[in-house]
Enzyme design. Structure first.
Site, PDB file in Angstrom:
ATOM      1  N   VAL A  58     -19.033 -12.490  14.105  1.00 39.10           N
ATOM      2  CA  VAL A  58     -19.570 -11.407  14.942  1.00 39.10           C
ATOM      3  C   VAL A  58     -21.021 -11.043  14.626  1.00 39.10           C
ATOM      4  O   VAL A  58     -21.628 -10.278  15.358  1.00 39.10           O
ATOM      5  CB  VAL A  58     -18.676 -10.130  14.918  1.00 39.10           C
ATOM      6  CG1 VAL A  58     -17.324 -10.386  15.532  1.00 39.10           C
ATOM      7  CG2 VAL A  58     -18.579  -9.538  13.526  1.00 39.10           C
ATOM      8  N   SER A 137     -13.300   4.421  11.107  1.00 40.69           N
ATOM      9  CA  SER A 137     -12.543   4.669   9.877  1.00 40.69           C
ATOM     10  C   SER A 137     -12.551   6.188   9.666  1.00 40.69           C
ATOM     11  O   SER A 137     -13.349   6.895  10.297  1.00 40.69           O
ATOM     12  CB  SER A 137     -13.276   3.996   8.704  1.00 40.69           C
ATOM     13  OG  SER A 137     -12.807   4.474   7.463  1.00 40.69           O
ATOM     14  N   TYR A 150     -20.373   1.240   3.855  1.00 38.37           N
ATOM     15  CA  TYR A 150     -19.229   1.271   4.774  1.00 38.37           C
ATOM     16  C   TYR A 150     -19.284   2.528   5.643  1.00 38.37           C
ATOM     17  O   TYR A 150     -19.140   2.464   6.868  1.00 38.37           O
ATOM     18  CB  TYR A 150     -17.938   1.221   3.952  1.00 38.37           C
ATOM     19  CG  TYR A 150     -16.685   1.006   4.768  1.00 38.37           C
ATOM     20  CD1 TYR A 150     -16.374  -0.261   5.271  1.00 38.37           C
ATOM     21  CD2 TYR A 150     -15.803   2.051   5.014  1.00 38.37           C
ATOM     22  CE1 TYR A 150     -15.218  -0.461   6.009  1.00 38.37           C
ATOM     23  CE2 TYR A 150     -14.644   1.853   5.751  1.00 38.37           C
ATOM     24  CZ  TYR A 150     -14.346   0.597   6.242  1.00 38.37           C
ATOM     25  OH  TYR A 150     -13.201   0.393   6.975  1.00 38.37           O
ATOM     26  N   ALA A 151     -19.519   3.687   5.014  1.00 37.27           N
ATOM     27  CA  ALA A 151     -19.539   4.948   5.764  1.00 37.27           C
ATOM     28  C   ALA A 151     -20.671   4.947   6.797  1.00 37.27           C
ATOM     29  O   ALA A 151     -20.473   5.408   7.936  1.00 37.27           O
ATOM     30  CB  ALA A 151     -19.695   6.135   4.803  1.00 37.27           C
ATOM     31  N   ALA A 152     -21.833   4.404   6.444  1.00 35.52           N
ATOM     32  CA  ALA A 152     -22.944   4.359   7.412  1.00 35.52           C
ATOM     33  C   ALA A 152     -22.556   3.490   8.604  1.00 35.52           C
ATOM     34  O   ALA A 152     -22.796   3.856   9.764  1.00 35.52           O
ATOM     35  CB  ALA A 152     -24.209   3.822   6.733  1.00 35.52           C
ATOM     36  N   LYS A 154     -19.567   2.830   9.707  1.00 42.29           N
ATOM     37  CA  LYS A 154     -18.468   3.420  10.486  1.00 42.29           C
ATOM     38  C   LYS A 154     -18.901   4.705  11.207  1.00 42.29           C
ATOM     39  O   LYS A 154     -18.395   5.010  12.278  1.00 42.29           O
ATOM     40  CB  LYS A 154     -17.251   3.665   9.581  1.00 42.29           C
ATOM     41  CG  LYS A 154     -16.641   2.366   9.034  1.00 42.29           C
ATOM     42  CD  LYS A 154     -16.159   1.460  10.156  1.00 42.29           C
ATOM     43  CE  LYS A 154     -15.460   0.219   9.652  1.00 42.29           C
ATOM     44  NZ  LYS A 154     -14.938  -0.630  10.734  1.00 42.29           N
ATOM     45  N   ILE A 183      -4.610   1.746   5.353  1.00 44.50           N
ATOM     46  CA  ILE A 183      -3.672   0.863   6.044  1.00 44.50           C
ATOM     47  C   ILE A 183      -3.451  -0.364   5.150  1.00 44.50           C
ATOM     48  O   ILE A 183      -4.418  -0.927   4.618  1.00 44.50           O
ATOM     49  CB  ILE A 183      -4.240   0.416   7.419  1.00 44.50           C
ATOM     50  CG1 ILE A 183      -4.871   1.595   8.192  1.00 44.50           C
ATOM     51  CG2 ILE A 183      -3.167  -0.291   8.237  1.00 44.50           C
ATOM     52  CD1 ILE A 183      -3.942   2.722   8.559  1.00 44.50           C
TER      53      ILE A 183
HETATM   54  P1  NAP Z   1      -8.431  -7.432   7.438  1.00 41.55           P
HETATM   55  O1  NAP Z   1      -6.965  -7.630   7.368  1.00 41.55           O
HETATM   56  O2  NAP Z   1      -9.298  -7.938   6.352  1.00 41.55           O
HETATM   57  O3  NAP Z   1      -8.946  -7.986   8.840  1.00 41.55           O
HETATM   58  C1  NAP Z   1     -10.316  -8.093   9.147  1.00 41.55           C
HETATM   59  C2  NAP Z   1     -10.509  -9.363   9.953  1.00 41.55           C
HETATM   60  O4  NAP Z   1     -11.897  -9.433  10.337  1.00 41.55           O
HETATM   61  C3  NAP Z   1     -10.205 -10.617   9.134  1.00 41.55           C
HETATM   62  O5  NAP Z   1      -9.426 -11.515   9.892  1.00 41.55           O
HETATM   63  C4  NAP Z   1     -11.594 -11.178   8.868  1.00 41.55           C
HETATM   64  O6  NAP Z   1     -11.635 -12.590   8.757  1.00 41.55           O
HETATM   65  C5  NAP Z   1     -12.329 -10.758  10.129  1.00 41.55           C
HETATM   66  N1  NAP Z   1     -13.763 -10.825   9.929  1.00 41.55           N
HETATM   67  C6  NAP Z   1     -14.480 -10.463   8.829  1.00 41.55           C
HETATM   68  N2  NAP Z   1     -15.778 -10.729   9.005  1.00 41.55           N
HETATM   69  C7  NAP Z   1     -15.892 -11.288  10.241  1.00 41.55           C
HETATM   70  C8  NAP Z   1     -16.973 -11.801  10.988  1.00 41.55           C
HETATM   71  N3  NAP Z   1     -18.229 -11.799  10.484  1.00 41.55           N
HETATM   72  N4  NAP Z   1     -16.750 -12.306  12.220  1.00 41.55           N
HETATM   73  C9  NAP Z   1     -15.482 -12.320  12.719  1.00 41.55           C
HETATM   74  N5  NAP Z   1     -14.421 -11.872  12.070  1.00 41.55           N
HETATM   75  C10 NAP Z   1     -14.614 -11.352  10.830  1.00 41.55           C
HETATM   76  O7  NAP Z   1      -8.760  -5.876   7.528  1.00 41.55           O
HETATM   77  P2  NAP Z   1      -8.177  -4.708   8.462  1.00 41.55           P
HETATM   78  O8  NAP Z   1      -7.777  -3.641   7.554  1.00 41.55           O
HETATM   79  O9  NAP Z   1      -7.249  -5.222   9.495  1.00 41.55           O
HETATM   80  O10 NAP Z   1      -9.552  -4.253   9.140  1.00 41.55           O
HETATM   81  C11 NAP Z   1      -9.709  -4.155  10.563  1.00 41.55           C
HETATM   82  C12 NAP Z   1     -10.710  -3.047  10.855  1.00 41.55           C
HETATM   83  O11 NAP Z   1     -10.136  -1.797  10.450  1.00 41.55           O
HETATM   84  C13 NAP Z   1     -12.026  -3.171  10.087  1.00 41.55           C
HETATM   85  O12 NAP Z   1     -13.088  -2.823  10.930  1.00 41.55           O
HETATM   86  C14 NAP Z   1     -11.887  -2.134   8.973  1.00 41.55           C
HETATM   87  O13 NAP Z   1     -13.133  -1.656   8.549  1.00 41.55           O
HETATM   88  C15 NAP Z   1     -11.073  -1.082   9.691  1.00 41.55           C
HETATM   89  N6  NAP Z   1     -10.376  -0.174   8.777  1.00 41.55           N
HETATM   90  C16 NAP Z   1      -9.421  -0.617   7.928  1.00 41.55           C
HETATM   91  C17 NAP Z   1      -8.779   0.297   7.074  1.00 41.55           C
HETATM   92  C18 NAP Z   1      -7.714  -0.120   6.102  1.00 41.55           C
HETATM   93  O14 NAP Z   1      -7.294   0.712   5.284  1.00 41.55           O
HETATM   94  N7  NAP Z   1      -7.243  -1.364   6.131  1.00 41.55           N
HETATM   95  C19 NAP Z   1      -9.142   1.655   7.111  1.00 41.55           C
HETATM   96  C20 NAP Z   1     -10.132   2.067   7.981  1.00 41.55           C
HETATM   97  C21 NAP Z   1     -10.731   1.146   8.835  1.00 41.55           C
HETATM   98  P3  NAP Z   1     -11.492 -13.260   7.284  1.00 41.55           P
HETATM   99  O15 NAP Z   1     -10.082 -13.014   6.878  1.00 41.55           O
HETATM  100  O16 NAP Z   1     -11.820 -14.667   7.509  1.00 41.55           O
HETATM  101  O17 NAP Z   1     -12.485 -12.554   6.421  1.00 41.55           O
END
Ligand code: NAP
Length: 245
Positions: A58, A137, A150-152, A154, A183
């Site tokens: 991305v 987030s 991260y906070a900036a 989000k 999560i």
């Molecule tokens: P995750 O399981 O690590 O999933 C993130 C996905 O994004 C992974 O498949 C990753 O691929 C992919 N990704 C990373 N960099 C990328 C790039 N440059 N281009 C395309 N894809 C990319 O994490 P998640 O928790 O589901 O996170 C999803 C969203 O929720 C994120 O935006 C995160 O900041 C947000 N979020 C998560 C939490 C939490 O507690 N989990 C809380 C608040 C917000 P790879 O596996 O190959 O790296």
């Protein structure tokens, strides 16, 4: 009639995978975009190959432009875009953040969502009642020490969402964002392995637990559904009460 189409980034894991499954269960075809083609393909297989996996970084806007043209040819105009791709950098006070690492976080978490919106909005606008959900987030509205990058990124997602909602409201394209709390996904699997950290995080969450990715997917689906037709430009926490304290 063609099934509606959802474009989902980060579809190979966690919230993006759960969201792909949720849309599939509700009659959508899903374009599963991820940096990791193998995990994106796994998600596509989980949804009976009703949709397709695409490798995309991305941060690469030229690649996103190409993929948007390919998806348009292979499917039709999308109804939904969900930007889930994201990373979480190591905790660091501001002055110790490496410049490259700062730029990487902003590029993936914030610029990545902008690039996806830039290249998919023209085709989203060709459908009526189309919708975008960006993943912010709880750190899109509050902050913790050592979370500046991260906070900036989000907080930026919240501003991007509001401005885009205003840009396209007259054309019927709704844009919202969700703010997950803790999560259980690959993103934080290492920190959640540490019992003391997990206990601290659950104690900070009034509902007293971490959540499954499907609980975020439920909200994302709702925001794109015909139950949410008057909702745009909003941030919704899905955080067990974390930001209510
Ligand atoms: P995750 O399981 O690590 O999933 C993130 C996905 O994004 C992974 O498949 C990753 O691929 C992919 N990704 C990373 N960099 C990328 C790039 N440059 N281009 C395309 N894809 C990319 O994490 P998640 O928790 O589901 O996170 C999803 C969203 O929720 C994120 O935006 C995160 O900041 C947000 N979020 C998560 C939490 C939490 O507690 N989990 C809380 C608040 C917000 P790879 O596996 O190959 O790296």
């Amino acid at each position: 009639m063609n099934k509606p189409l959802a474009i989902i980034t980060g579809a190979g894991s966690g919230i993006g995978r759960a969201t792909s499954i949720k849309f599939h269960e509700n009659g959508y075809q899903v374009a599963c975009l991820d940096l990791n083609l193998e995990t994106a393909k796994e998600t596509a297989e989980m949804i009976s190959n009703e949709g397709k996996a695409y490798q995309v970084d991305v941060i690469n806007h030229e690649e996103i432009k190409k993929i948007s043209e390919i998806i348009l040819k292979e499917f039709s105009n999308p109804d939904v875009l969900v930007n889930c791709a994201g990373i979480s950098p190591s905790p660091m006070p501001v002055h110790l953040f490496e410049v490259d690492e700062w730029n990487r976080v902003i590029n993936i978490n914030l610029n990545g969502s902008f690039y996806m919106m830039k290249y998919f909005i023209p085709s989203l606008l060709k459908n009526t009642n189309s919708s975008i959900v960006n993943i912010s987030s709880v750190l899109g509205v509050v902050a913790n020490p050592t979370t500046a990058g991260y906070a900036a990124s989000k907080h930026g997602i919240v501003g991007l969402t509001k401005a885009a909602a205003l840009d396209y409201a007259k054309q019927g394209l709704r844009v919202n964002c969700v703010g997950p709390g803790v999560i259980e996904t690959n993103m934080n699997k290492d920190i959640l392995k540490d019992i003391r950290i997990k206990e601290m995080l659950t104690n900070q969450t009034p509902l007293g637990r971490v959540a499954a990715p499907s609980e975020v997917a439920n909200l994302i689906y709702f925001l794109c559904s015909d139950k949410a037709t008057f909702i745009t430009g909003s941030f919704f926490a899905v955080d067990g009460g974390y930001t209510a304290v």
